[in-house]
Design an enzyme around this catalytic site. Structure first.
Site, mmCIF file in Angstrom:
data_model
loop_
_atom_site.group_PDB
_atom_site.id
_atom_site.type_symbol
_atom_site.label_atom_id
_atom_site.label_comp_id
_atom_site.label_asym_id
_atom_site.label_seq_id
_atom_site.Cartn_x
_atom_site.Cartn_y
_atom_site.Cartn_z
ATOM 1 N N TYR A 1 -2.629 -0.953 10.630
ATOM 2 C CA TYR A 1 -2.569 -1.175 9.173
ATOM 3 C C TYR A 1 -1.247 -0.660 8.589
ATOM 4 C CZ TYR A 1 -4.123 -1.158 4.270
ATOM 5 O OH TYR A 1 -4.240 -1.377 2.921
ATOM 6 N N SER B 1 0.869 -1.181 0.000
ATOM 7 C CA SER B 1 0.000 0.000 0.000
ATOM 8 C C SER B 1 0.900 1.223 0.000
ATOM 9 C CB SER B 1 -0.857 0.008 1.269
ATOM 10 O OG SER B 1 -1.446 1.293 1.468
#
Ligand code: NAI
Ligand code: BGC
Length: 268
Positions: free
Chosen positions: A166, A153
């Site tokens: 995350y 990401s």
């Protein structure tokens, strides 16, 4: 790239019953690979992907496993490797968010995200690497003995308040990927990451489902549009093809410019 650059190859995509995983599975199948469509809960959705691939003349297999569980990952690989002669491509895509401010984040929220996003990637990569080392380079199929792609990401580099679990998992993915790449290169196993920006999937529905949310999101994306899952499907297909044979240990960012510090276009 030819029309079917992955003909004769076998791939596993984790978390492939929705979002990016589904798009990647469909793209790899369209490029000629037989695709194992991993799911954890939504079997009907995984079966729809398999049926669509088969209807288009391709080969696919739905296979259940929670990627954070060693026994289930091992069983999934055993099933795939007893069905197909080899595993040429692993796309470590499964991932979740459990968002909370740090002061309110529970240990369960932390462990769930790290368990799926990072430990799951370790367990699947280990099983895939073992198979790829065993099989070696398959002449006429691919120049590499195997290709592993980690779905990272932009948050492997962009800190994210309210999402510490995350961001930590994706930061971990960065060095897991690079360390695996360093270690597996002599076996001719190529390891890379894709780092998407904001892509329209269920994981970030709240960021795009209303015009107000989308307008706010677009202030972070210089290219002026949200990403679509097919943008990522195409990038992964190229990255695992022999056209990308010399790309190893890299993170390919697919983000419409989100990592360009867009606020500096107007200040600084
Ligand atoms: P999604 O929620 O549609 O997909 C996540 C998938 O992972 C689902 O199919 C889900 O069933 C599966 N999954 C969850 N727990 C699992 C487990 N224990 N075992 C096996 N599968 C499991 O969302 P999306 O966006 O498609 O996410 C896919 C990956 O892309 C994730 O790793 C996410 O972090 C990453 N990503 C997504 C971005 C986006 O903007 N949509 C941007 C950057 C990265
Ligand atoms: C997250 C999404 C977010 C995107 C850009 C992804 O890793 O899962 O929720 O929209 O990064 O911030």
């Amino acid at each position: 790239m030819t029309d079917r650059p992955l003909a004769g190859q076998h791939a596993l995509v984790t978390g492939a019953s929705s979002g990016l995983g589904e798009a990647v599975a469909r793209a790899l199948a369209a490029a000629g690979a037989a695709v194992a469509v991993n799911f954890v809960a939504n079997e009907p959705a995984a079966r729809r992907v398999v049926q669509d691939v088969e209807k288009a003349g391709g080969r696919a297999l739905a296979v259940r496993a929670d990627v954070s569980r060693e026994d289930e990952v091992e069983a999934m690989f055993a099933k795939i490797l007893s069905t197909w002669p080899a595993l040429d491509i692993l796309v470590n895509n499964a991932g979740v968010q459990r968002d909370a401010p740090l002061t309110e984040m529970t240990l369960a929220q932390w462990n769930t995200v790290l368990g799926i996003n990072l430990t799951g990637m370790f367990l699947c990569s280990r099983a895939a690497a073992r198979a790829m080392v065993r099989q070696g380079v398959r002449a006429g199929v691919s120049r590499a003995a195997g290709k592993i792609v980690c779905m990272s990401s932009v948050h492997e580099v962009i800190p994210w308040a309210g999402h510490a679990n995350y961001a930590a998992s994706k930061g971990g993915v960065k060095l897991l990927m690079q360390s695996m790449a360093q270690e597996l290169a002599p076996q001719r196993i190529r390891v890379n990451s894709i780092a998407p920006g904001a892509i329209r999937t269920p994981i970030n529905r709240r960021a795009w489902e209303t015009p107000e949310a989308l307008a706010s999101l677009l202030t972070l994306i210089p290219y002026g549009r949200i990403g679509e899952p097919a943008d990522v499907g195409r990038a992964v297909t190229w990255l695992v093809s022999d056209d990308a044979d010399y790309i190893h240990g890299q993170t390919i960012v697919v983000d419409g410019g989100m990592t360009l510090y867009p606020e500096f276009a107007r200040g600084g």
